[in-house]
Design a protein around this motif. Sequence first.
Motif, mmCIF file in Angstrom:
data_model
loop_
_atom_site.group_PDB
_atom_site.id
_atom_site.type_symbol
_atom_site.label_atom_id
_atom_site.label_comp_id
_atom_site.label_asym_id
_atom_site.label_seq_id
_atom_site.Cartn_x
_atom_site.Cartn_y
_atom_site.Cartn_z
ATOM 1 N N LEU A 16 0.893 -1.171 -0.051
ATOM 2 C CA LEU A 16 0.245 -0.035 0.098
ATOM 3 C C LEU A 16 0.756 1.290 0.015
ATOM 4 N N VAL A 17 2.080 0.985 0.540
ATOM 5 C CA VAL A 17 2.811 2.394 0.701
ATOM 6 C C VAL A 17 3.072 3.037 -0.696
ATOM 7 N N PRO A 18 3.517 2.433 -1.598
ATOM 8 C CA PRO A 18 3.735 3.059 -3.196
ATOM 9 C C PRO A 18 2.468 3.767 -3.484
ATOM 10 N N LEU A 19 1.256 3.174 -3.471
ATOM 11 C CA LEU A 19 0.170 3.347 -3.894
ATOM 12 C C LEU A 19 -0.273 4.700 -2.972
ATOM 13 N N ALA A 20 0.043 4.543 -1.865
ATOM 14 C CA ALA A 20 -0.387 5.822 -1.098
ATOM 15 C C ALA A 20 0.643 7.226 -1.239
ATOM 16 N N PRO A 24 -2.026 10.571 -4.144
ATOM 17 C CA PRO A 24 -1.969 11.802 -3.966
ATOM 18 C C PRO A 24 -1.361 12.844 -5.001
ATOM 19 N N PHE A 25 -0.068 12.408 -5.330
ATOM 20 C CA PHE A 25 0.553 12.962 -6.311
ATOM 21 C C PHE A 25 -0.256 13.168 -7.725
ATOM 22 N N THR A 26 -0.517 11.626 -7.830
ATOM 23 C CA THR A 26 -1.364 11.575 -9.476
ATOM 24 C C THR A 26 -2.615 12.353 -9.270
ATOM 25 N N LEU A 27 -3.376 12.236 -8.360
ATOM 26 C CA LEU A 27 -4.736 13.048 -8.323
ATOM 27 C C LEU A 27 -4.414 14.642 -8.498
ATOM 28 N N GLU A 239 -14.472 17.214 -15.116
ATOM 29 C CA GLU A 239 -13.005 16.979 -14.178
ATOM 30 C C GLU A 239 -13.259 16.210 -12.870
ATOM 31 N N ARG A 240 -14.568 16.473 -12.132
ATOM 32 C CA ARG A 240 -14.666 15.936 -10.982
ATOM 33 C C ARG A 240 -14.845 14.048 -11.479
ATOM 34 N N GLU A 241 -15.611 13.870 -12.714
ATOM 35 C CA GLU A 241 -15.827 12.425 -12.733
ATOM 36 C C GLU A 241 -14.508 11.621 -13.423
ATOM 37 N N ALA A 242 -13.723 12.471 -14.041
ATOM 38 C CA ALA A 242 -12.380 11.931 -14.282
ATOM 39 C C ALA A 242 -11.235 11.931 -13.095
ATOM 40 N N THR A 243 -11.445 12.720 -12.149
ATOM 41 C CA THR A 243 -10.670 12.280 -10.864
ATOM 42 C C THR A 243 -11.205 11.380 -10.033
ATOM 43 N N VAL A 244 -12.624 11.201 -10.227
ATOM 44 C CA VAL A 244 -13.219 10.007 -9.332
ATOM 45 C C VAL A 244 -12.703 8.736 -10.094
ATOM 46 N N GLY A 245 -13.009 8.738 -11.406
ATOM 47 C CA GLY A 245 -12.680 7.541 -12.096
ATOM 48 C C GLY A 245 -11.230 6.823 -11.875
ATOM 49 N N VAL A 246 -10.211 7.994 -11.781
ATOM 50 C CA VAL A 246 -8.930 7.543 -11.531
ATOM 51 C C VAL A 246 -8.695 7.210 -10.210
ATOM 52 N N PHE A 247 -9.335 7.761 -9.071
ATOM 53 C CA PHE A 247 -9.409 7.233 -7.866
ATOM 54 C C PHE A 247 -9.809 5.949 -7.653
ATOM 55 N N ARG A 248 -11.054 5.660 -8.373
ATOM 56 C CA ARG A 248 -11.686 4.126 -8.159
ATOM 57 C C ARG A 248 -10.687 3.245 -8.770
ATOM 58 N N SER A 249 -9.926 3.563 -9.850
ATOM 59 C CA SER A 249 -9.052 2.862 -10.601
ATOM 60 C C SER A 249 -7.854 2.315 -9.399
ATOM 61 N N PHE A 250 -7.354 3.390 -8.769
ATOM 62 C CA PHE A 250 -6.259 3.197 -7.803
ATOM 63 C C PHE A 250 -6.987 2.451 -6.678
ATOM 64 N N LEU A 251 -8.220 2.844 -6.007
ATOM 65 C CA LEU A 251 -8.586 1.995 -5.235
ATOM 66 C C LEU A 251 -8.698 0.106 -5.825
ATOM 67 N N LEU A 252 -9.271 0.083 -6.940
ATOM 68 C CA LEU A 252 -9.227 -1.239 -7.412
ATOM 69 C C LEU A 252 -7.929 -2.020 -7.258
ATOM 70 N N LEU A 253 -7.130 -1.079 -7.833
ATOM 71 C CA LEU A 253 -5.572 -1.671 -7.972
ATOM 72 C C LEU A 253 -4.997 -1.850 -6.285
ATOM 73 N N ALA A 254 -5.274 -0.779 -5.509
ATOM 74 C CA ALA A 254 -4.925 -1.160 -4.174
ATOM 75 C C ALA A 254 -5.494 -2.139 -3.682
ATOM 76 N N GLY A 255 -7.029 -2.567 -3.804
ATOM 77 C CA GLY A 255 -7.581 -3.617 -3.241
ATOM 78 C C GLY A 255 -6.818 -4.966 -3.711
ATOM 79 N N LEU A 256 -6.870 -5.009 -5.055
ATOM 80 C CA LEU A 256 -6.072 -6.404 -5.521
ATOM 81 C C LEU A 256 -4.741 -6.501 -4.886
ATOM 82 N N GLY A 257 -3.870 -5.158 -4.969
ATOM 83 C CA GLY A 257 -2.723 -5.524 -4.600
ATOM 84 C C GLY A 257 -2.539 -5.848 -2.875
#
Length: 549
Positions: A16-20, A24-27, A239-257
Motif C-alpha cells: 500500500l505504501v507505493p500507492l499511498a 495523492p501526487f497523481t490526483l 473534471e470531477r468524474e475523471a478524478t473519481v474514475g482515476v481514484f476508483r482505479s487506484f482503489l481497485l488496484l490497491a484492493g487487488l494488491g
Amino acid sequence: MRLRTRLALAFALLALVPLAVMVPFTLTELRSTLSRGLDARMVGATASAQEAVERAAANARRAVEELVESSAMEDLAREARESPARAIRADTAQPLMKSRGLTVLSLFDRKGTTLSSGHLPARRGDPDPVLFAVTREKSPKPVPVKVAVRGDQGLREVPALVTARPVDYGDSRLWVVGGVLLDQGLAAHLSRLTGAEVSLLSGDTVVAKAGSVTPPTVARVLPLGEAATVRLVFSRAAEREATVGVFRSFLLLAGLGLGFAVLLGLLMSRRITQPVEALTSGARRVGEGAWDVQVQVKATGEVGELVKTFNHMTTELRSTTERLVATERVAAWQEVARRLAHEIKNPLTPIRMSLETLMAVQDAQDARFPALFRESAGVILEEVDRLKRIVDEFSRFARLPKPQLEPVDLGELAQNVLSLYASPPEGISIHSEVQPGVVAKADRDQLTQVLVNLVKNAEEAMAKGGGALHVRVRGSEQDAVVEVQDSGPGIPPEHRARIFEPYFTTKDGGTGLGLAIAARILQEHGGKLDVGGEPGQGACFTLSLPRER
C-alpha cells in the motif's frame, strides 16, 4: 497482536505504501491538468461569446447604415419635410425594422420626439431620452442601453445594442436609432456556441437564460457596459468524474494488491511463525505448571536451536522445580512447627508454675492448700482452653477445604454479615455503601468467614475509644472489591509486611491465624487481601476478587 498478524500487515503495508505515495501526487497532477484544460476552454468560450456579441453589434450597425442609405428612407425623409404627420405614422418603423433584421428601431425628429417605433409603436409622439441619447455618441459602434419593450406582463426594460445615424433632406433631419435586443434568442445562440449556461442580466435581474450545466460549476462574467452583463456558467463535472474514475482505479488496484499481499503475507508468516507459536504455547503451559512440555515442531537455523534449548530447559526446570517444591514444603512445615511450638510453650509455663506451687504447698502441709488449689486450677483451665483454641485454629488453617465456587452477590453477602452486628457495642457505629450488581465467583461460606473475621477485628480495634466502621462494596471493569475500614489505632507500617503471616498478632490473646486464614482463602479464590490506612487513623482491609460477568 500476534506475530503472524503483524507480518501479514507488514506485507500489506509494503503493497500500500507505493500507492499511498502515488495516489495523492497523481490526483493532484490530474486535477491541475484538467483545471488548466477547463480554464483554457472557458477562456476560449468567453472569447467566442465576446466575438458573437461584437458580431451581432456589427450586423446591427451595418443594418442601420444600409437602412439610412436606402431609397425608402430617402423618400421618407423627403415626405416628412413636407408633412411629417402624414409621411411617418406609428406603424412606419416596424416593417423597416423587420426588413433589416433588427429588433429595435425608432425614428426621432431633431428635438428627440418619437415619430415612429418598431419595437414599441405606442411610443409615437413621446420623447425617449435613453434611446435619443445614443445620437450624441461620437463612435459609430453600437452601445448597450436599456430599451423599453412590451411583453406579456406589460412594459419591461431589456438591454440592447443600438447605434444612431442621421437622415438629412435639405434643412430637415431625422434620426434613425436601431439595433438588436439582448434577449432569449441571443442567450440560446451563445449557449450553443460555448456549451455553457448563459444568463443575460440587467443589473441584478436575469433578462434571458439558456442552457443548463451539471454542478459543480464555475462562472465567468462578460460585462457589456452599465446596461447589461453576460454570465457564462461552466460545469466542472467532467473534471470531477475523471478524478473519481482515476481514484476508483487506484482503489481497485490497491484492493487487488492488498489482497495479494495479505495472502502472500499469511503464507510466509505461517511458515515463519509456526515454530514461534509452538514455543509460545509451550511457554504458556510451563507458566501454568506443566513442567514436562516438549515442543515438537520442525525448524531450522536460529529458531531450530531455540526449540532445542527450550526442550532442554523444560527438562531441567521440571527436576529443579520438584526439588525446590520439596525443599520449600519442608521449610514451610518447619516454620509452622516452630511457631506452633512457641505458641504452645507460652501456656505451658503458667501451668508448670501452678503445679509446682501446689506440690510445694502440699508437701509443707500448708493450710492454704485448698484456696491455692482453686486459684491454680482456674489458671490451668484457662491455659488449657488457650491451647485448645491454638490447636483448633491450626487445624482449620492446615485443613482448609477447597473452595466451592459459585456466583455470589457481594453486596448481599456484606449486608448479611452486617446483620449479625445489628446491635454494635456502645460508641461504635456501622455504615455500609453497596454498589448493586457486584458479583464474583466464590465459596459463600469461606467468604462469609473472611468478612466476619474482618468486621470482628475492626470492632475489637475500636473497643476502647469507639468509632465508625465502614463496609463498602464496589466493582470495576475487572475486579469486585469489598473494603472494611475502621477508625481505630490502625496498623503500624512495620507490622503490615507480616500481618498475614501465621501466628503473627498484635492483640492480647490472639492466635495470629485469623488474617492468615483470610489471606489464604482469598489466594485460593484467585484474589488478594490488602491492608492500608494511615497510622493512628484506622485500618482499611481491601478484599479483591475477579468480577463475574
